[in-house]
Design a protein around this motif. Sequence first.
Motif, PDB file in Angstrom:
ATOM      1  N   PHE A  47     -19.168   2.523   8.101  1.00 40.42           N
ATOM      2  CA  PHE A  47     -18.229   2.056   9.122  1.00 40.42           C
ATOM      3  C   PHE A  47     -17.253   1.043   8.511  1.00 40.42           C
ATOM      4  O   PHE A  47     -17.651   0.084   7.855  1.00 40.42           O
ATOM      5  CB  PHE A  47     -18.968   1.408  10.289  1.00 40.42           C
ATOM      6  N   GLY A  48     -15.968   1.296   8.713  1.00 38.49           N
ATOM      7  CA  GLY A  48     -14.936   0.383   8.228  1.00 38.49           C
ATOM      8  C   GLY A  48     -14.630   0.480   6.745  1.00 38.49           C
ATOM      9  O   GLY A  48     -13.781  -0.247   6.241  1.00 38.49           O
ATOM     10  N   LYS A  49     -15.304   1.368   6.034  1.00 35.31           N
ATOM     11  CA  LYS A  49     -15.081   1.527   4.592  1.00 35.31           C
ATOM     12  C   LYS A  49     -13.924   2.486   4.346  1.00 35.31           C
ATOM     13  O   LYS A  49     -13.741   3.464   5.068  1.00 35.31           O
ATOM     14  CB  LYS A  49     -16.326   2.076   3.886  1.00 35.31           C
ATOM     15  N   SER A  50     -13.170   2.236   3.296  1.00 33.68           N
ATOM     16  CA  SER A  50     -12.120   3.143   2.863  1.00 33.68           C
ATOM     17  C   SER A  50     -12.753   4.198   1.962  1.00 33.68           C
ATOM     18  O   SER A  50     -13.442   3.863   0.993  1.00 33.68           O
ATOM     19  CB  SER A  50     -11.045   2.362   2.109  1.00 33.68           C
ATOM     20  N   VAL A  51     -12.546   5.473   2.296  1.00 35.67           N
ATOM     21  CA  VAL A  51     -13.177   6.555   1.544  1.00 35.67           C
ATOM     22  C   VAL A  51     -12.146   7.586   1.115  1.00 35.67           C
ATOM     23  O   VAL A  51     -11.061   7.685   1.692  1.00 35.67           O
ATOM     24  CB  VAL A  51     -14.288   7.258   2.362  1.00 35.67           C
ATOM     25  N   THR A  52     -12.525   8.363   0.107  1.00 38.84           N
ATOM     26  CA  THR A  52     -11.734   9.485  -0.371  1.00 38.84           C
ATOM     27  C   THR A  52     -12.665  10.683  -0.502  1.00 38.84           C
ATOM     28  O   THR A  52     -13.705  10.585  -1.167  1.00 38.84           O
ATOM     29  CB  THR A  52     -11.121   9.184  -1.759  1.00 38.84           C
ATOM     30  N   ALA A  53     -12.330  11.798   0.138  1.00 34.55           N
ATOM     31  CA  ALA A  53     -13.135  13.013   0.003  1.00 34.55           C
ATOM     32  C   ALA A  53     -12.877  13.599  -1.381  1.00 34.55           C
ATOM     33  O   ALA A  53     -11.732  13.850  -1.749  1.00 34.55           O
ATOM     34  CB  ALA A  53     -12.779  14.011   1.090  1.00 34.55           C
ATOM     35  N   LEU A  54     -13.939  13.802  -2.159  1.00 35.14           N
ATOM     36  CA  LEU A  54     -13.818  14.283  -3.534  1.00 35.14           C
ATOM     37  C   LEU A  54     -14.299  15.709  -3.715  1.00 35.14           C
ATOM     38  O   LEU A  54     -13.755  16.449  -4.529  1.00 35.14           O
ATOM     39  CB  LEU A  54     -14.607  13.368  -4.475  1.00 35.14           C
ATOM     40  N   CYS A  60     -22.980  24.232   2.922  1.00 33.29           N
ATOM     41  CA  CYS A  60     -23.344  23.460   4.112  1.00 33.29           C
ATOM     42  C   CYS A  60     -22.234  22.471   4.449  1.00 33.29           C
ATOM     43  O   CYS A  60     -21.169  22.503   3.845  1.00 33.29           O
ATOM     44  CB  CYS A  60     -24.687  22.755   3.917  1.00 33.29           C
ATOM     45  N   ASP A  61     -22.489  21.589   5.393  1.00 30.15           N
ATOM     46  CA  ASP A  61     -21.486  20.644   5.870  1.00 30.15           C
ATOM     47  C   ASP A  61     -21.544  19.302   5.152  1.00 30.15           C
ATOM     48  O   ASP A  61     -21.189  18.279   5.732  1.00 30.15           O
ATOM     49  CB  ASP A  61     -21.658  20.426   7.377  1.00 30.15           C
ATOM     50  N   GLU A  62     -21.966  19.291   3.913  1.00 30.53           N
ATOM     51  CA  GLU A  62     -22.017  18.032   3.175  1.00 30.53           C
ATOM     52  C   GLU A  62     -20.778  17.860   2.318  1.00 30.53           C
ATOM     53  O   GLU A  62     -20.204  18.831   1.811  1.00 30.53           O
ATOM     54  CB  GLU A  62     -23.285  17.959   2.333  1.00 30.53           C
ATOM     55  N   ALA A  63     -20.384  16.603   2.199  1.00 32.08           N
ATOM     56  CA  ALA A  63     -19.208  16.265   1.406  1.00 32.08           C
ATOM     57  C   ALA A  63     -19.521  15.046   0.559  1.00 32.08           C
ATOM     58  O   ALA A  63     -20.372  14.223   0.910  1.00 32.08           O
ATOM     59  CB  ALA A  63     -18.018  15.983   2.319  1.00 32.08           C
ATOM     60  N   LEU A  64     -18.823  14.947  -0.557  1.00 38.60           N
ATOM     61  CA  LEU A  64     -18.941  13.799  -1.453  1.00 38.60           C
ATOM     62  C   LEU A  64     -17.706  12.936  -1.255  1.00 38.60           C
ATOM     63  O   LEU A  64     -16.579  13.422  -1.356  1.00 38.60           O
ATOM     64  CB  LEU A  64     -19.027  14.265  -2.909  1.00 38.60           C
ATOM     65  N   PHE A  65     -17.932  11.667  -0.948  1.00 36.37           N
ATOM     66  CA  PHE A  65     -16.847  10.718  -0.752  1.00 36.37           C
ATOM     67  C   PHE A  65     -16.922   9.611  -1.789  1.00 36.37           C
ATOM     68  O   PHE A  65     -18.013   9.134  -2.118  1.00 36.37           O
ATOM     69  CB  PHE A  65     -16.941  10.064   0.636  1.00 36.37           C
ATOM     70  N   THR A  72     -22.106   1.525  -5.503  1.00 37.36           N
ATOM     71  CA  THR A  72     -22.329   2.793  -6.172  1.00 37.36           C
ATOM     72  C   THR A  72     -21.069   3.647  -6.206  1.00 37.36           C
ATOM     73  O   THR A  72     -20.943   4.531  -7.024  1.00 37.36           O
ATOM     74  CB  THR A  72     -23.441   3.596  -5.472  1.00 37.36           C
ATOM     75  N   HIS A  73     -20.158   3.402  -5.306  1.00 36.87           N
ATOM     76  CA  HIS A  73     -18.862   4.070  -5.232  1.00 36.87           C
ATOM     77  C   HIS A  73     -18.888   5.516  -4.737  1.00 36.87           C
ATOM     78  O   HIS A  73     -17.843   6.122  -4.640  1.00 36.87           O
ATOM     79  CB  HIS A  73     -18.105   4.015  -6.565  1.00 36.87           C
ATOM     80  N   PHE A  74     -20.035   6.093  -4.445  1.00 37.18           N
ATOM     81  CA  PHE A  74     -20.084   7.479  -4.000  1.00 37.18           C
ATOM     82  C   PHE A  74     -21.102   7.640  -2.878  1.00 37.18           C
ATOM     83  O   PHE A  74     -22.166   7.021  -2.903  1.00 37.18           O
ATOM     84  CB  PHE A  74     -20.452   8.424  -5.146  1.00 37.18           C
ATOM     85  N   ALA A  75     -20.773   8.506  -1.909  1.00 34.97           N
ATOM     86  CA  ALA A  75     -21.700   8.795  -0.817  1.00 34.97           C
ATOM     87  C   ALA A  75     -21.680  10.291  -0.541  1.00 34.97           C
ATOM     88  O   ALA A  75     -20.615  10.898  -0.421  1.00 34.97           O
ATOM     89  CB  ALA A  75     -21.305   8.031   0.440  1.00 34.97           C
ATOM     90  N   GLN A  76     -22.866  10.874  -0.449  1.00 39.24           N
ATOM     91  CA  GLN A  76     -23.029  12.264  -0.043  1.00 39.24           C
ATOM     92  C   GLN A  76     -23.316  12.222   1.451  1.00 39.24           C
ATOM     93  O   GLN A  76     -24.260  11.568   1.891  1.00 39.24           O
ATOM     94  CB  GLN A  76     -24.185  12.885  -0.805  1.00 39.24           C
ATOM     95  N   VAL A  77     -22.476  12.890   2.246  1.00 45.01           N
ATOM     96  CA  VAL A  77     -22.551  12.785   3.703  1.00 45.01           C
ATOM     97  C   VAL A  77     -22.680  14.171   4.324  1.00 45.01           C
ATOM     98  O   VAL A  77     -21.930  15.085   3.976  1.00 45.01           O
ATOM     99  CB  VAL A  77     -21.289  12.083   4.262  1.00 45.01           C
TER     100      VAL A  77
END
Length: 109
Positions: A47-54, A60-65, A72-77
């Motif tokens: 919440f409130g974080k600036s993200v970039t879809a990579l 499936c419906d997962e994305a790496l941001f 860590t700079h990366f999130a799998q969502v």
Amino acid sequence: MEPSHDRLLDGEALPLPEPWIRILDSGVRNTLKAQLKVEVGEEHPLFGKSVTALARCGRCDEALFGVEGAPTHFAQVHLTWRSAPDTPPWPWTEFLSPPLFDSLADHAH
């Protein structure tokens, strides 16, 4: 976009395991970013974080941001494609550390 994230989108800078696909189209990146913003409620760690879809998973419906300012700079969502904020732990999120290839290779379906 953070310089490190920008570099990951260039050429072969981001090798990914199957079924992950780099997102080069800015329209797709913006769509995923907008959807994440819709789904993330105030109690979610993004919440409130600036993200970039990579990247996105081709199965499936997962994305790496890329997450600006995150340790860590990366999130799998796992996006749920709801039209309102979800209740945590949704959208399910796992923070990843480099090497991303190894972290994403563990993704099972």
